[in-house]
Design a protein around this motif. Structure first.
Motif, PDB file in Angstrom:
ATOM      1  N   ILE A  42      45.173 115.294  19.694  1.00 26.02           N
ATOM      2  CA  ILE A  42      44.911 116.224  20.796  1.00 26.02           C
ATOM      3  C   ILE A  42      43.420 116.270  21.143  1.00 26.02           C
ATOM      4  CG2 ILE A  42      46.943 117.625  20.270  1.00 26.02           C
ATOM      5  CD1 ILE A  42      43.617 119.116  19.463  1.00 26.02           C
ATOM      6  N   LEU A  43      42.637 115.421  20.497  1.00 29.59           N
ATOM      7  CA  LEU A  43      41.192 115.432  20.722  1.00 29.59           C
ATOM      8  C   LEU A  43      40.672 114.143  21.338  1.00 29.59           C
ATOM      9  CD1 LEU A  43      40.094 117.045  17.324  1.00 29.59           C
ATOM     10  CD2 LEU A  43      40.434 118.181  19.528  1.00 29.59           C
ATOM     11  N   SER A  44      41.597 113.250  21.715  1.00 33.17           N
ATOM     12  CA  SER A  44      41.193 111.960  22.257  1.00 33.17           C
ATOM     13  C   SER A  44      40.440 112.121  23.579  1.00 33.17           C
ATOM     14  CB  SER A  44      42.421 111.066  22.472  1.00 33.17           C
ATOM     15  OG  SER A  44      42.043 109.860  23.104  1.00 33.17           O
ATOM     16  N   GLU A  45      39.372 111.343  23.723  1.00 32.73           N
ATOM     17  CA  GLU A  45      38.622 111.331  24.975  1.00 32.73           C
ATOM     18  C   GLU A  45      38.981 110.101  25.813  1.00 32.73           C
ATOM     19  OE1 GLU A  45      34.519 111.639  23.994  1.00 32.73           O
ATOM     20  OE2 GLU A  45      34.689 113.664  23.153  1.00 32.73           O
ATOM     21  N   ASP A  46      40.073 109.456  25.426  1.00 32.51           N
ATOM     22  CA  ASP A  46      40.561 108.273  26.139  1.00 32.51           C
ATOM     23  C   ASP A  46      40.973 108.671  27.556  1.00 32.51           C
ATOM     24  OD1 ASP A  46      41.920 106.067  27.120  1.00 32.51           O
ATOM     25  OD2 ASP A  46      42.828 105.570  25.193  1.00 32.51           O
ATOM     26  N   ASN A  47      40.404 108.009  28.546  1.00 29.53           N
ATOM     27  CA  ASN A  47      40.737 108.318  29.942  1.00 29.53           C
ATOM     28  C   ASN A  47      42.183 107.985  30.282  1.00 29.53           C
ATOM     29  OD1 ASN A  47      38.130 109.223  30.507  1.00 29.53           O
ATOM     30  ND2 ASN A  47      37.397 107.165  31.024  1.00 29.53           N
ATOM     31  N   GLY A  48      42.824 107.185  29.428  1.00 27.49           N
ATOM     32  CA  GLY A  48      44.205 106.801  29.684  1.00 27.49           C
ATOM     33  C   GLY A  48      45.212 107.818  29.206  1.00 27.49           C
ATOM     34  N   VAL A  49      44.737 108.944  28.667  1.00 26.35           N
ATOM     35  CA  VAL A  49      45.639 109.972  28.166  1.00 26.35           C
ATOM     36  C   VAL A  49      45.880 111.020  29.258  1.00 26.35           C
ATOM     37  CG1 VAL A  49      45.967 111.811  26.478  1.00 26.35           C
ATOM     38  CG2 VAL A  49      44.928 109.653  25.779  1.00 26.35           C
ATOM     39  N   GLU A  50      47.151 111.167  29.631  1.00 26.23           N
ATOM     40  CA  GLU A  50      47.539 112.153  30.636  1.00 26.23           C
ATOM     41  C   GLU A  50      47.844 113.481  29.948  1.00 26.23           C
ATOM     42  OE1 GLU A  50      50.977 112.757  34.105  1.00 26.23           O
ATOM     43  OE2 GLU A  50      50.994 110.997  32.769  1.00 26.23           O
ATOM     44  N   GLN A  51      47.462 114.577  30.574  1.00 26.93           N
ATOM     45  CA  GLN A  51      47.684 115.894  29.994  1.00 26.93           C
ATOM     46  C   GLN A  51      48.555 116.739  30.923  1.00 26.93           C
ATOM     47  OE1 GLN A  51      43.923 117.680  28.939  1.00 26.93           O
ATOM     48  NE2 GLN A  51      43.160 115.816  27.971  1.00 26.93           N
ATOM     49  N   ILE A  52      49.569 117.363  30.341  1.00 30.33           N
ATOM     50  CA  ILE A  52      50.456 118.257  31.086  1.00 30.33           C
ATOM     51  C   ILE A  52      50.420 119.617  30.413  1.00 30.33           C
ATOM     52  CG2 ILE A  52      52.843 118.723  31.742  1.00 30.33           C
ATOM     53  CD1 ILE A  52      53.250 115.712  31.967  1.00 30.33           C
ATOM     54  N   LYS A  53      50.186 120.665  31.201  1.00 30.65           N
ATOM     55  CA  LYS A  53      49.924 121.983  30.622  1.00 30.65           C
ATOM     56  C   LYS A  53      50.788 123.057  31.266  1.00 30.65           C
ATOM     57  CE  LYS A  53      45.991 123.823  31.823  1.00 30.65           C
ATOM     58  NZ  LYS A  53      44.546 124.093  31.937  1.00 30.65           N
ATOM     59  N   ARG A  54      51.187 124.032  30.424  1.00 29.60           N
ATOM     60  CA  ARG A  54      51.875 125.223  30.902  1.00 29.60           C
ATOM     61  C   ARG A  54      51.215 126.441  30.240  1.00 29.60           C
ATOM     62  NH1 ARG A  54      53.479 121.815  33.640  1.00 29.60           N
ATOM     63  NH2 ARG A  54      55.608 121.165  34.165  1.00 29.60           N
TER      64      ARG A  54
END
Length: 400
Positions: free
Chosen positions: A326-338
């Motif tokens: 949950i700490l990756s700074e990889d630009n390829g990681v998509e985040q979905i939030k509620r």
């Protein structure tokens, strides 16, 4: 033979016994007590569970399974050439296979006076709990250095004892390994509502005494005064015994896919083991490593493939599970939030290449085990990523 009776050592012994009814199994530990659940230590501190119900296995269990448990036994040397271990009392024992599962100790940050001032504690064992509870009997205030998982749980335990707790954390947020900034702020609001005080982004400089009070001075000159100090700043694997025996170590004991060290017949598992550059320091990993080591010590060829990091905060009224990366700074990681601030709800998924790689579940973690399976099985969730966090979505439908 096993050195250490934590979850890794005990699971290994159980596994060996299942696979080999006739094997002679010995466990040596410097602990005063049989196997207990270390994650429940904050509950023991708080007094919400009694000591006699704290132990997972009693003496009768060891006798029934023909496992010889030696308490208060300190191993001072491993003679791998002669397959022997030597104890501080002068006795020695011969082994065919040996598991090193000595666990870890509480880390002490480089703070002046931290190891010399009386009334400064760490929390790793039953003995630690007893010492802290004795001190807390006449204490009104406590300073807790460390806002990680164990620190928060310990702080809550002290609060239940009637102690006013101030948590000092060097990071700019609570649970820096398990939460991002927004999630940490949500948790902090909840914990403050329960009575804890937090000082973040604060580096501790020195500890000294002023009469019966303990003084923590911060690097910026601020002073925090309390009756005692509890340090919860991570762990340090107990590797000295292995290093002196010629076993390869880094931060932990280096093990391969079979959890075997560089010396054939000697294995490592639990908090003391380092696998592919990682020391997990969590119960599920130690448990699985114990099983794998036990299988291989009994003649099997089991492979340990790592463990998806997953931690759950055990504080009544707060539901939090954090897992994966949950700490990756990889630009390829998509985040979905509620989110729902009024209900202190904060849920977030981290997705990479259509697979779930991490998740934060604060306020509602009932689907944590299902999400962990999605990660472990590397399920393609691309077509359902927007639905997964909805309350009525059936995650099991993706696992079939």
């Amino acid at each position: 033979m096993v050195i250490g009776n934590g979850v890794a050592g005990t699971e290994a012994a159980k596994t060996i016994r299942k696979r080999d009814p006739l094997a002679e199994i010995k466990i040596f530990t410097q602990e005063h007590y049989p196997f207990y659940s270390r994650p429940r230590i904050p509950e023991l501190l708080a007094g919400t569970i009694a000591l006699d119900t704290f132990f997972v296995y009693n003496r009768e269990w060891y006798d029934k399974n023909k496992i010889q448990l030696s308490l208060n036994s300190v191993v001072k040397e491993i003679d791998s050439g002669n397959h022997k271990i030597l104890l501080t009392d002068g006795s020695n024992f011969t082994y065919n296979k040996l598991l090193l599962a000595m666990g870890s100790r509480g880390a002490l940050p480089p703070i002046e006076g931290i190891d010399t001032v009386k009334g400064v504690f760490t929390l790793r064992s039953v003995e630690d709990v007893m010492a802290i509870r004795r001190c807390a009997t006449n204490a009104k205030t406590a300073t807790l250095i460390g806002g990680g998982l164990l620190g928060i749980e310990a702080g809550n335990g002290l609060r239940k004892l009637g102690t006013s707790v101030t948590v000092v954390e060097v990071s700019d947020r609570l649970l820096p390994r398990q939460l991002d900034g927004e999630g940490a702020a949500t948790l902090q609001k909840q914990m403050e509502g329960m009575g804890l005080t937090f000082i973040l982004d604060a580096k501790s400089k020195c500890i000294r005494e002023k009469g019966h009070k303990k003084i923590l001075e911060l690097a910026d000159g601020r002073i925090i005064e309390s009756d005692f100090i509890l340090v919860s700043a991570g762990i340090v694997p107990n590797i000295i015994l292995a290093r002196t025996a010629g076993i390869s170590v880094n931060k932990g004991i280096l093990v391969n896919d079979h959890l075997e060290t560089n010396i054939p017949g000697i294995y490592g598992a639990g908090d003391v083991a380092e696998y592919k550059g990682r020391i997990y320091g969590i119960w599920p990993a130690a448990q699985r490593q114990g099983v794998v080591a036990g299988i291989n010590m009994a003649g099997g060829h089991e492979i340990y493939g790592g463990t998806v990091p997953s931690t759950t905060l055990k504080v009544a009224g707060i539901r939090l599970t954090s897992m994966g990366d949950i700490l990756s700074e990889d630009n390829g990681v998509e985040q979905i939030k509620r989110t729902n601030p009024e209900k202190c709800l904060y849920k977030k998924l981290f997705i990479k290449q259509k697979r779930l790689v991490g998740a934060i579940l604060l306020g509602d973690n009932k689907n944590a085990s299902d999400l962990a399976q999605l990660m472990e099985k590397k399920v393609d969730i691309e077509n359902h990523k927007e639905e997964i966090l909805e309350p009525d979505f059936n995650i099991n439908s993706l696992l079939k």
